[in-house]
Scaffold this motif. Structure first.
Motif, PDB file in Angstrom:
ATOM      1  N   LEU A  12      17.170  -1.214   4.543  1.00 17.77           N
ATOM      2  CA  LEU A  12      15.710  -1.310   4.522  1.00 17.77           C
ATOM      3  C   LEU A  12      15.246  -2.191   5.673  1.00 17.77           C
ATOM      4  O   LEU A  12      15.753  -3.296   5.852  1.00 17.77           O
TER       5      LEU A  12
ATOM      6  N   VAL B 214       8.960  -3.772   6.285  1.00 18.40           N
ATOM      7  CA  VAL B 214       8.354  -2.751   5.426  1.00 18.40           C
ATOM      8  C   VAL B 214       7.081  -3.278   4.751  1.00 18.40           C
ATOM      9  O   VAL B 214       6.287  -2.512   4.242  1.00 18.40           O
ATOM     10  N   ARG B 215       6.898  -4.585   4.763  1.00 13.95           N
ATOM     11  CA  ARG B 215       5.651  -5.116   4.214  1.00 13.95           C
ATOM     12  C   ARG B 215       4.435  -4.547   4.954  1.00 13.95           C
ATOM     13  O   ARG B 215       3.391  -4.320   4.362  1.00 13.95           O
ATOM     14  N   TYR B 216       4.596  -4.286   6.255  1.00 15.04           N
ATOM     15  CA  TYR B 216       3.443  -3.909   7.079  1.00 15.04           C
ATOM     16  C   TYR B 216       3.447  -2.454   7.540  1.00 15.04           C
ATOM     17  O   TYR B 216       2.519  -2.025   8.208  1.00 15.04           O
ATOM     18  N   ALA B 217       4.500  -1.739   7.292  1.00 11.69           N
ATOM     19  CA  ALA B 217       4.526  -0.354   7.784  1.00 11.69           C
ATOM     20  C   ALA B 217       5.412   0.532   6.918  1.00 11.69           C
ATOM     21  O   ALA B 217       6.265   0.052   6.169  1.00 11.69           O
ATOM     22  N   SER B 218       5.225   1.834   7.043  1.00 18.06           N
ATOM     23  CA  SER B 218       5.889   2.835   6.187  1.00 18.06           C
ATOM     24  C   SER B 218       7.344   3.013   6.612  1.00 18.06           C
ATOM     25  O   SER B 218       7.739   4.078   7.066  1.00 18.06           O
ATOM     26  N   ARG B 219       8.115   1.951   6.440  1.00 19.75           N
ATOM     27  CA  ARG B 219       9.474   1.942   6.961  1.00 19.75           C
ATOM     28  C   ARG B 219      10.544   2.167   5.903  1.00 19.75           C
ATOM     29  O   ARG B 219      11.660   1.664   6.027  1.00 19.75           O
ATOM     30  N   PHE B 220      10.209   2.926   4.843  1.00 22.46           N
ATOM     31  CA  PHE B 220      11.303   3.338   3.955  1.00 22.46           C
ATOM     32  C   PHE B 220      12.007   4.523   4.612  1.00 22.46           C
ATOM     33  O   PHE B 220      11.573   5.012   5.656  1.00 22.46           O
ATOM     34  N   ARG B 221      13.111   4.970   4.003  1.00 23.04           N
ATOM     35  CA  ARG B 221      13.917   6.028   4.617  1.00 23.04           C
ATOM     36  C   ARG B 221      14.087   7.194   3.651  1.00 23.04           C
ATOM     37  O   ARG B 221      14.727   7.045   2.598  1.00 23.04           O
ATOM     38  N   LEU B 222      13.559   8.333   4.025  1.00 22.77           N
ATOM     39  CA  LEU B 222      13.849   9.550   3.277  1.00 22.77           C
ATOM     40  C   LEU B 222      15.281   9.945   3.608  1.00 22.77           C
ATOM     41  O   LEU B 222      15.673   9.950   4.770  1.00 22.77           O
TER      42      LEU B 222
END
Ligand SMILES: Cc1cc2nc3c(=O)[nH]c(=O)nc-3n(C[C@H](O)[C@H](O)[C@H](O)COP(=O)(O)O)c2cc1C
Ligand SMILES: Cc1cc2nc3c(=O)[nH]c(=O)nc-3n(C[C@H](O)[C@H](O)[C@H](O)COP(=O)(O)O)c2cc1C
Lengths: 441, 441
Positions: free
Chosen positions: A61, A65-73
């Protein structure tokens, strides 16, 4: 139509490529985990006759990710569902040679290639983010050279697994009762420095034989790996000159290894802001930059450059002398690219922030559809690109603008196909289907 | 309709479950690698309101693929494409705790659950086939007890990964710029005997929170594992009495651990040959047995019992005293089941061959639709089953007969739903959505 034409991929990222894409009013943040959103996007790219959709990946992770859509499909599951919603477009999944088992990876790709009827591509990476190590029982991310050493062996192993069933091995003759000709299925008996794998794979050879080999590291190790193994290379360049140098270097390396340089496509990233006037395009770009958050960028600079800055330093110059250029970090091509921006443009910290916000170092262009098409044509004709990895600032709107306004211009200029003439990703890329390598005896 | 109703899964196998299925004239051997075939099958099962489709798996090639359709479709890619073609039916993937990395596996399941909107189930296995070891750099398949030891730790780790994002962690508030509330995302910091995993997962918590936990080993270790962790158990029994003993034992073990036994479903396999008369059904069964090949079965007996027989011994008795009952082999529940058949029925080698050809030890029934429904009802009402894993002898025809002829009888008797009343696999199975376990502090 000229013989040589562009290859275009849609590089898919949740929300879009600008780091603030998810905050833009044209983005629906509630659909970022909705497979229907991605299936729809792939259908749009297929309607535009794009070569492929491409998913990046990493097994950890992101810290911001607090500030942007940085999860991973997860690319295999996601692309399999996308395959089911499309017919022709290629499906390129990023997967790591550092944090996967070759037998499992070989199966995932062979299956994706079977179920998509020959549309799978593998973006071969050694994993950039060091925090992955902690998710796999390691104290440290293996160093750059070591990662590439394993990558070379890994590619050899999975290639042999994909070739472990000869094309004629599946017989399925109801009458004789022979399901598979086991004389044409071979153990691979690999035993090397990093890996030991017996084989054979538990699946017949797939429609493309092997997925298309894509590579996305531009360091010295990355280039020599690409020259030896890759059929397409994703890369990031800010200037035509930088793109040309890379292009010439890579093609020369491939030729020196006896390969046909035409079978190694160079595909830089491009993130287009499109407006009906140049001013409108620039205003759109500025609107995105206003949505960025300094905390996000400061974390990025920390990770990318080892710079530990605070918000009150935003309007000062980038403290160049604090950047650690030696060792592990210094090997990375993305690091080098950012360093070049700093040296060339001498930006403030905020300026650098905005410079990277668009596409993490990839080239951002803002202009009219004609101007964007001109840029593409220039790179394509001036020896910097065989095509592009299109990275829309936001999705789906940013892609629609490109497909509706730029693609027709490229077609009118004879630079891009109007319809598919092949059914596999190898076909779209003009690559042959590889024969199975001879079995070990 | 009575309160307690049946749960029915379709256990999918290339060609069908009878080892000679692929040779039957009702099977099309050219479609065994065609995703459309499996999507269509899942749609049929969904039209019959089945709880789930189930895919078995193992990371190696079966030694008797020469004679039967024993390749392995990779479950995650295949089920993701099946998910895209269906709306409601559950999707159960087998995955090994011995030959995968927990971080990678957790991602695959979380993604499958997201893209299917809550329909994923995990059949937790330690991998039966010892030849898998050679594909993963090991000299030997870890022994039974060791595999289950790792399995326990593995399940703990992936559970924590699935819970590492609290349900409220995904904020995606365009205005404030908070994408994820990182105070609600937790490292898991696991360090145990087999695994070290830091976390968190790189994906928000999935619709079901966690996939449904299914288990499919019936040995002593397998039962105690199932009692502690499973929400559904797949099992093989030949007799009502055997099924009842297993059922009572498992429910008692779960209760002893303080669990609600109603939340541990026991689902034996059943392979139905259906005819308009019992004689017709038996004739159909015999037709399949005639397509079997001794070479296949001899290899099966070699692997299952350690018996090294030749074709000229087919009509003699099974040489019971040559079977090795101690050690590793003796721990396996499938081994015990076959030994029971031999002791109870004293078959010839050929007789045993045919006994196992139908469904590898699962119960085979041949009869009219009413007789098959009676058998199902008997086991369901006499404390041997909460439902069944339906294993059609061939596909799709063998499933269609069941769906068209047996399911309506079960419905008329109030034993099976006429339509879905839930949208997730947990919903179909009557299981609650688990709250995220509290984070480590
Ligand atoms: C378009 C593009 C996409 C990439 N995608 C990934 C990715 O998804 N995952 C990853 O670990 N590295 C990815 N990389 C590579 C890393 O950015 C980094 O370059 C690499 O891990 C180290 O290789 P290098 O030092 O040879 O450049 C990508 C690179 C490019 C140019
Ligand atoms: C219906 C059913 C399906 C199974 N599927 C698999 C499978 O796909 N892969 C696997 O390795 N084991 C599978 N098993 C379990 C093995 O047959 C074997 O029981 C297990 O690996 C060892 O566990 P045990 O000794 O506790 O029974 C399955 C068992 C049952 C009853």
């Amino acid at each position: 139509m000229s013989a040589r034409t562009l290859h275009l991929n849609l590089f898919v990222y949740p929300g879009g490529h600008h780091e603030a894409a998810w905050r833009y009013h044209g983005t629906d943040p509630d659909r970022l985990l909705d497979i229907g959103f991605y299936q729809d996007l792939a259908r749009r790219a297929e309607a535009a006759a794009f070569d492929a959709v491409f998913f990046a990946d990493g097994p950890s992770l992101a810290d911001n990710v607090r500030y942007a859509s940085r999860f991973r499909l997860e690319p295999f599951t996601w692309l399999s569902a996308v395959a089911a919603a499309t017919e022709r477009i290629g499906l390129i999944a990023t997967a790591s040679t550092t944090y996967t088992e070759p037998y499992n990876l070989a199966r995932l790709f062979a299956s994706l290639d079977h179920l998509s009827r020959g549309r799978a591509g593998w973006n071969i990476v050694t994993t950039g983010a060091p925090q992955a190590a902690g998710n796999f029982g390691l104290d440290e991310h293996p160093v750059h050279a070591e990662r590439y050493d394993r990558a070379r062996e890994f590619v050899e192993v999975v290639t042999r697994l994909w070739d472990s069933w000869e094309d004629e091995a599946l017989v399925a003759d109801q009458k004789s009762g022979v399901f598979a000709d086991t004389d044409r299925i071979h153990e691979i008996g690999h035993s090397g420095r990093h890996l030991r794998v017996r084989g054979p794979l538990n699946l017949p050879r797939s429609p493309q034989g092997r997925p298309v080999y894509v590579q996305a590291g531009s360091s010295e190790d990355g280039r020599s790996f690409a020259a030896a193994h890759a059929e397409a290379v994703f890369t990031a360049h800010q200037t035509l000159r930088g793109g040309q140098d890379f292009y010439a270097d890579l093609k020369a390396r491939a030729a020196a290894l006896g390969r046909d340089p035409g079978r190694l496509l160079v595909l830089p990233g491009i993130s287009p802001f499109i407006g009906s006037t140049e001013a409108e395009a620039r205003a759109l770009h500025a609107e995105f930059d206003e949505l960025t958050q300094p905390e996000y960028s400061l974390q990025l600079l920390r990770r990318l450059l080892g710079l530990d800055l605070t918000a009150d330093q935003l309007d000062g110059p980038v403290p160049r002398r604090l950047i650690e250029t030696e060792g592990e970090r210094g090997n990375g091509s993305r690091f080098r690219l950012v360093l070049d921006i700093i040296d060339r443009e001498q930006p403030t910290v905020r300026g650098l922030m905005h410079r990277l916000a668009g596409a993490r170092g990839h080239r951002v262009v803002a202009g009219t559809p004609e101007q964007v098409a001109d840029q593409i044509q220039e790179w394509f004709e001036q020896g910097a690109a065989d095509g592009f990895n299109v990275m829309p600032p936001w999705l789906p709107g940013g892609f629609d603008l490109f497909a509706d306004q730029v693609v027709p211009i490229l077609r009118a200029r004879g630079l891009f196909r109007t319809a598919y003439d092949a059914t596999t990703l190898r076909g779209h890329y003009g690559l042959p289907r590889p024969a199975a390598s001879p079995a070990l005896r």
